[in-house]
Design an enzyme around this catalytic site. Structure first.
Site, PDB file in Angstrom:
ATOM      1  N   THR A 197       0.875  -1.181   0.000  1.00 44.95           N
ATOM      2  CA  THR A 197       0.000   0.000   0.000  1.00 44.95           C
ATOM      3  C   THR A 197       0.907   1.224   0.000  1.00 44.95           C
ATOM      4  OG1 THR A 197      -1.584  -1.234   1.331  1.00 44.95           O
ATOM      5  CG2 THR A 197      -1.893   1.147   1.194  1.00 44.95           C
ATOM      6  N   LYS A 215      -7.088   1.549  -3.030  1.00 46.93           N
ATOM      7  CA  LYS A 215      -6.665   0.867  -1.793  1.00 46.93           C
ATOM      8  C   LYS A 215      -6.656   1.855  -0.616  1.00 46.93           C
ATOM      9  CE  LYS A 215      -4.770  -1.679   1.294  1.00 46.93           C
ATOM     10  NZ  LYS A 215      -5.548  -2.580   2.101  1.00 46.93           N
ATOM     11  N   LYS A 246       0.826   5.269   8.437  1.00 45.73           N
ATOM     12  CA  LYS A 246       1.405   5.497   7.097  1.00 45.73           C
ATOM     13  C   LYS A 246       0.274   5.690   6.079  1.00 45.73           C
ATOM     14  CE  LYS A 246       2.079   1.812   4.821  1.00 45.73           C
ATOM     15  NZ  LYS A 246       1.421   0.965   3.822  1.00 45.73           N
TER      16      LYS A 246
END
Ligand code: NAP
Length: 296
Positions: free
Chosen positions: A97, A173, A242
């Site tokens: 990701t 995503k 993140k």
């Protein structure tokens, strides 16, 4: 013609994915920064490689599943990196990701060598990876996505094709993770409200998971939040941080205000400040409870 396959990144997600791949691809070459994590796979027949470049063969396919943008750039462009090692016709499938912009930059670097980058980020936690239950998003040049589809199919329960634009899978995503964490925030606040008025937390999660919100996110995370079982982490909290940073950056780049993403990022930041790095990302719920005076 058989294609040589390599796998880079044997963490919580990469290891079960590589293990499943090995069943279909007994010649699999593997590399991990901390190589001892590959021992189980090597016992099963995988071939250890000395560097990301050594995982590749000319014109072959390499899957990477590393933690973040910097890790992806390190294994691709760092010393003995993947870029240039795959050669013309070679394909790099990035499952991490990461930011949409990181993928477009990396695709250009691969293209200089006639290599193709494909984005294949996944939904599903390590247990879903082990059970081949991942949902895989796929974007990139059609010739490459067609070639990699049969390779990726056995790793999940479905592949969702997003066309040629490499950034698309990364954006979808990140958007999905944002929706998941929004649901966690909603459940955390709602469950606490109901609890204060005498509702049992597990009963709350069970009712909504069976009725109005009968889907895997509310069912699985609902149970986890109700019981406050945040360790061992399936998805480590810093990786969630993140992702919320990436959501805010990606949104900022196209002028979309996302105030909820900012709140979620701050919740995770607070959790890290409170030394909850080893907790699951759903542990942001503890901050909701603490703000309401709960002693955890
Ligand atoms: P993880 O368990 O922390 O594993 C991270 C992997 O990246 C390890 O193999 C690690 O190597 C490697 N790595 C980190 N920095 C590196 C660097 N600078 N150079 C080379 N290798 C490096 O993470 P994970 O849970 O497997 O997650 C991997 C990716 O999948 C992330 O992008 C995450 O957001 C995404 N994801 C995770 C989940 C989940 O539920 N866990 C679900 C969907 C997607 P070492 O072993 O040497 O540390």
């Amino acid at each position: 013609m058989t294609t040589s396959i390599g796998f880079i990144g044997l963490g919580a997600m990469g290891l079960p994915m590589a293990k499943n791949l090995l069943i279909e691809q007994p010649e699999l070459k593997v590399w991990n920064r901390t190589m001892h994590k590959a021992e189980g796979l090597i016992d099963l027949g995988a071939e250890p490689a000395g560097s990301p470049a050594d995982v590749a063969t000319l014109g072959g396919i390499v899957i990477s599943m590393v933690s973040d943008d910097q890790a992806l750039l390190d294994v691709s462009l760092g010393p003995r990196g993947l870029v240039g090692a795959l050669g013309p016709g070679g394909i790099h499938i990035s499952c991490s990701t990461v930011a949409p912009s990181t993928l477009s930059t990396l695709a250009e670097r691969h293209a200089v060598h006639g290599e193709i980058l494909v984005a294949a980020p996944v939904f599903g936690r390590p247990d879903a990876a082990a059970a081949r239950k991942l949902w895989i998003l796929l974007s990139g040049p059609a010739t490459a996505t067609e070639r990699v589809t049969p390779l990726l199919a056995p790793l999940g329960q479905g592949i969702h094709q997003l066309g040629e634009k490499i950034e698309a899978a990364a954006a979808m995503k990140l958007a999905g993770n944002f929706m998941i964490l929004s649901a966690v925030e909603g459940m955390g606040e709602a469950m606490l409200l109901a609890q204060r008025y005498g509702v049992d937390r597990e009963g709350f999660a069970d009712f909504f998971g069976r009725t109005l919100f009968a889907g895997p996110i509310y069912q699985n995370y609902g149970k986890q939040i109700a019981t406050r079982r945040y360790q061992p982490a399936g998805f480590k909290l810093p990786l969630g941080l993140k992702d919320m940073r990436l959501v805010s950056q990606a949104a900022g780049a196209v002028n979309i205000p996302m105030p909820l993403a900012d709140l979620l990022r701050n919740r995770l930041l607070e959790s890290v400040a409170k030394k909850r790095e080893d907790y699951d990302w759903t542990a942001l719920e503890l901050s909701i409870a603490e703000a309401a005076g709960e002693i955890i």
